[in-house]
Design an enzyme around this catalytic site. Structure first.
Site: not given
Ligand code: URA
Length: 236
Positions: A103
């Site tokens: 993310d």
């Molecule tokens: N889980 C999440 O919520 N975000 C990420 O970037 C990776 C795993």
């Protein structure tokens, strides 16, 4: 392949730098200096030296990057900077792409490659390649909640996650989570299913790769030969 193209795809020199170096007698092919950079070479067989350094031809590239906050794991984005923008332009020209997504506000280890087959295999749910994340959350986690995490949780869309490991620090707010799958916002949604909230997330390992302690945020390097072999083995 043309010598100047070879030097460009191996991220050794731009075509114009290659031309200048050839005219200055700084490029040798099989030990003999070449005067022009437009000569044909066989990348698999010919030994090329640029300014005294041997140049290795690689069909595929594997880059390990320490993703900073605010960058998106995409090759293009109209709004936010992409992780590709952290690499020199030659790497974008190879057609590198992120192997899996983090993310925008998640930090840490990203693998980028132009080997679509290996990326596909590493991300295949059947292979269960483990991903470890250092996390911090808003509210303390109880032992029972950690147990639910380990058993697998039902997310808000009804998806039942595979069992995930959680090692909780003494503060009960932070620790390390290990996933063997990679659903959209998975850790955030798992914490939300426990009425909690992620406040910090950093990927610290991906399969056999570990985020190097000496790689600053935003920095990158190619995989070492050992790391590359380990990734190829994990993708078998
Ligand atoms: N889980 C999440 O919520 N975000 C990420 O970037 C990776 C795993």
């Amino acid at each position: 392949m043309r010598l100047d193209k070879f030097l460009s795809v191996t991220a050794t020199a731009t075509r114009s730098e290659a031309g200048k170096a050839a005219r200055a007698g700084q490029i040798t092919v099989n030990g003999a200096p070449v005067k022009k950079a437009d000569v044909q070479i066989d990348p698999e067989r010919d030994a090329v030296c640029y300014c005294g350094t041997p140049v290795c031809y690689k069909q595929y590239h594997y880059v390990l990057l320490n993703k900073p906050d605010g960058y998106v794991s995409a090759t293009e984005d109209g709004r936010d900077p992409t992780v590709l923008e952290l690499l020199p332009p030659q790497y974008t020209a190879f057609g590198l792409f992120p192997c899996g997504r983090l993310d925008k506000h998640t930090l840490g280890l990203m693998l980028l490659t132009d080997n679509g087959d290996v990326a596909h295999r590493l991300l295949s749910p059947r292979r269960h390649v483990a991903k470890r994340y250092a996390f911090r959350c808003k509210f303390p986690l109880t032992k029972e909640e950690c147990e639910r995490f380990r058993e697998g949780l039902v997310l808000e869309d009804g998806y039942e996650t595979k069992p995930a490991d959680i090692e909780l620090n003494a503060d009960a707010h932070s620790g390390v989570i290990t996933l063997v799958e990679g659903k959209y916002h998975q850790i955030k949604r798992m914490l939300e299913a426990l009425h909690n909230q992620i406040t910090y997330l950093e990927r610290i390992s991906f399969g056999p790769l570990t985020l190097p302690a000496d790689l600053p945020r935003g920095a990158w390097r190619e995989l070492t030969a050992e790391e590359e072999q380990a990734i190829l083995d994990a993708a078998k």
